[in-house]
Design a protein around this motif. Structure first.
Motif, PDB file in Angstrom:
ATOM      1  N   SER A 161       0.704  -1.166  -0.086  1.00 47.98           N
ATOM      2  CA  SER A 161      -0.049  -0.199  -0.116  1.00 47.98           C
ATOM      3  C   SER A 161       0.815   1.179   0.000  1.00 47.98           C
ATOM      4  O   SER A 161       0.353   2.262  -0.545  1.00 47.98           O
ATOM      5  N   LEU A 162       2.057   1.293   0.649  1.00 54.67           N
ATOM      6  CA  LEU A 162       2.986   2.336   0.507  1.00 54.67           C
ATOM      7  C   LEU A 162       3.624   2.590  -0.837  1.00 54.67           C
ATOM      8  O   LEU A 162       3.639   3.664  -1.085  1.00 54.67           O
ATOM      9  N   THR A 163       4.186   1.468  -1.374  1.00 56.28           N
ATOM     10  CA  THR A 163       5.242   1.431  -2.328  1.00 56.28           C
ATOM     11  C   THR A 163       4.453   1.403  -3.769  1.00 56.28           C
ATOM     12  O   THR A 163       4.827   1.939  -4.701  1.00 56.28           O
ATOM     13  N   ARG A 164       2.868   0.597  -3.750  1.00 55.53           N
ATOM     14  CA  ARG A 164       2.133   0.634  -4.814  1.00 55.53           C
ATOM     15  C   ARG A 164       3.050  -0.398  -5.945  1.00 55.53           C
ATOM     16  O   ARG A 164       2.611  -0.189  -7.094  1.00 55.53           O
ATOM     17  N   ASN A 165       3.811  -1.323  -5.367  1.00 59.60           N
ATOM     18  CA  ASN A 165       4.480  -2.014  -6.239  1.00 59.60           C
ATOM     19  C   ASN A 165       5.003  -3.223  -5.633  1.00 59.60           C
ATOM     20  O   ASN A 165       5.614  -2.835  -4.516  1.00 59.60           O
ATOM     21  N   SER A 166       4.555  -4.323  -6.056  1.00 55.23           N
ATOM     22  CA  SER A 166       4.738  -5.728  -5.212  1.00 55.23           C
ATOM     23  C   SER A 166       6.387  -5.897  -4.926  1.00 55.23           C
ATOM     24  O   SER A 166       6.725  -6.506  -4.318  1.00 55.23           O
ATOM     25  N   SER A 167       7.192  -5.748  -5.926  1.00 55.21           N
ATOM     26  CA  SER A 167       8.515  -6.106  -5.727  1.00 55.21           C
ATOM     27  C   SER A 167       9.186  -5.192  -5.012  1.00 55.21           C
ATOM     28  O   SER A 167       9.973  -5.439  -4.239  1.00 55.21           O
ATOM     29  N   SER A 168       8.800  -3.840  -4.976  1.00 59.39           N
ATOM     30  CA  SER A 168       9.362  -2.907  -3.968  1.00 59.39           C
ATOM     31  C   SER A 168       8.899  -2.986  -2.826  1.00 59.39           C
ATOM     32  O   SER A 168       9.718  -3.076  -1.658  1.00 59.39           O
ATOM     33  N   ALA A 169       7.661  -3.512  -2.478  1.00 58.00           N
ATOM     34  CA  ALA A 169       7.364  -3.896  -1.470  1.00 58.00           C
ATOM     35  C   ALA A 169       7.810  -5.169  -0.394  1.00 58.00           C
ATOM     36  O   ALA A 169       8.284  -4.967   0.635  1.00 58.00           O
ATOM     37  N   ASP A 170       8.164  -6.142  -1.472  1.00 53.38           N
ATOM     38  CA  ASP A 170       9.008  -7.291  -0.793  1.00 53.38           C
ATOM     39  C   ASP A 170      10.383  -6.904  -0.498  1.00 53.38           C
ATOM     40  O   ASP A 170      10.835  -7.154   0.663  1.00 53.38           O
ATOM     41  N   ASP A 171      10.906  -6.021  -1.231  1.00 49.05           N
ATOM     42  CA  ASP A 171      12.177  -5.418  -0.772  1.00 49.05           C
ATOM     43  C   ASP A 171      12.113  -4.475   0.476  1.00 49.05           C
ATOM     44  O   ASP A 171      12.977  -4.732   1.336  1.00 49.05           O
ATOM     45  N   LEU A 172      11.164  -3.793   0.544  1.00 49.03           N
ATOM     46  CA  LEU A 172      11.052  -3.092   1.627  1.00 49.03           C
ATOM     47  C   LEU A 172      10.849  -3.912   3.066  1.00 49.03           C
ATOM     48  O   LEU A 172      11.518  -3.706   4.085  1.00 49.03           O
ATOM     49  N   VAL A 173      10.187  -5.131   2.867  1.00 42.36           N
ATOM     50  CA  VAL A 173       9.611  -6.006   3.976  1.00 42.36           C
ATOM     51  C   VAL A 173      10.955  -6.530   4.529  1.00 42.36           C
ATOM     52  O   VAL A 173      11.315  -6.682   5.419  1.00 42.36           O
ATOM     53  N   GLN A 174      11.716  -7.208   3.310  1.00 40.74           N
ATOM     54  CA  GLN A 174      13.053  -7.894   3.567  1.00 40.74           C
ATOM     55  C   GLN A 174      14.239  -6.974   4.329  1.00 40.74           C
ATOM     56  O   GLN A 174      14.794  -7.331   5.308  1.00 40.74           O
ATOM     57  N   ALA A 175      14.275  -5.485   3.934  1.00 43.07           N
ATOM     58  CA  ALA A 175      15.035  -4.510   4.613  1.00 43.07           C
ATOM     59  C   ALA A 175      14.656  -4.350   5.967  1.00 43.07           C
ATOM     60  O   ALA A 175      15.289  -4.070   6.978  1.00 43.07           O
ATOM     61  N   SER A 176      13.287  -4.167   6.095  1.00 41.76           N
ATOM     62  CA  SER A 176      12.767  -4.052   7.687  1.00 41.76           C
ATOM     63  C   SER A 176      12.913  -5.244   8.316  1.00 41.76           C
ATOM     64  O   SER A 176      13.315  -4.955   9.665  1.00 41.76           O
TER      65      SER A 176
END
Length: 168
Positions: free
Chosen positions: A21-36
């Motif tokens: 919902s923040l990134t509006r992009n599933s691959s960016s979201a996956d990267d964000l979750v992993q980094a978090s």
């Protein structure tokens, strides 16, 4: 399987949904979750023992998103300065997306979407959201009220885009 692993398995889909919902992009979201999750595991010693794991992880994810967003804006400004041109011209895909009809929720500013998601979708309490945002509970409540009002106005077609008050 430890209790921590079990809790983490339950929270990861929620983190991913929030990140999408923040990134509006599933691959960016996956990267964000992993980094978090990497940040959370590396700073596990700094976590309060009595703190809520879910709220702590959401706070890390949200701050990671804000940091990445600031870095990308800074990079774009530097690129424009050094190259002397603005590469922000929309691509065909962006133009099509911009022209398509968005739902009222998607037209809210990121801060308002994030706040509504944390409270309404993820079920975090005002206190937990206040800790995530490092803001007083009263501030969270007023921001949530404004976000809900903007969402209602967008849904009713009263305004074309929500306005945010800029405080210095």
């Amino acid at each position: 399987m430890s209790e921590f692993d079990e809790q983490l398995r339950e929270i990861i889909p929620r983190l991913r949904r929030f990140a999408v919902s923040l990134t509006r992009n599933s691959s960016s979201a996956d990267d964000l979750v992993q980094a978090s999750l990497e940040r959370a595991l590396s700073s596990w010693g700094g976590k309060r023992a009595d703190g809520d794991l879910r709220a702590w992880l959401f706070a890390i994810l949200y701050r990671q998103f804000l940091d990445a967003h600031r870095r990308s804006r800074r990079y774009a400004r530097m690129l424009e300065f050094f190259t002397g041109r603005d590469d922000a011209e929309p691509s065909v895909e962006r133009t099509v997306i911009a022209q398509s009809t968005l739902q009222a929720f998607d037209r809210l500013p990121t801060e308002q979407r994030a706040l509504l998601l944390m409270v309404s979708v993820e079920g975090l309490s005002y206190k937990e959201v206040a800790e995530i945002l490092d803001a007083p509970i009263g501030t969270v409540m007023s921001r949530l009220s404004r976000a809900r009002q903007a969402l209602r106005q967008l849904s009713d077609g009263e305004i074309s885009s929500p306005s945010l008050r800029i405080l210095k």
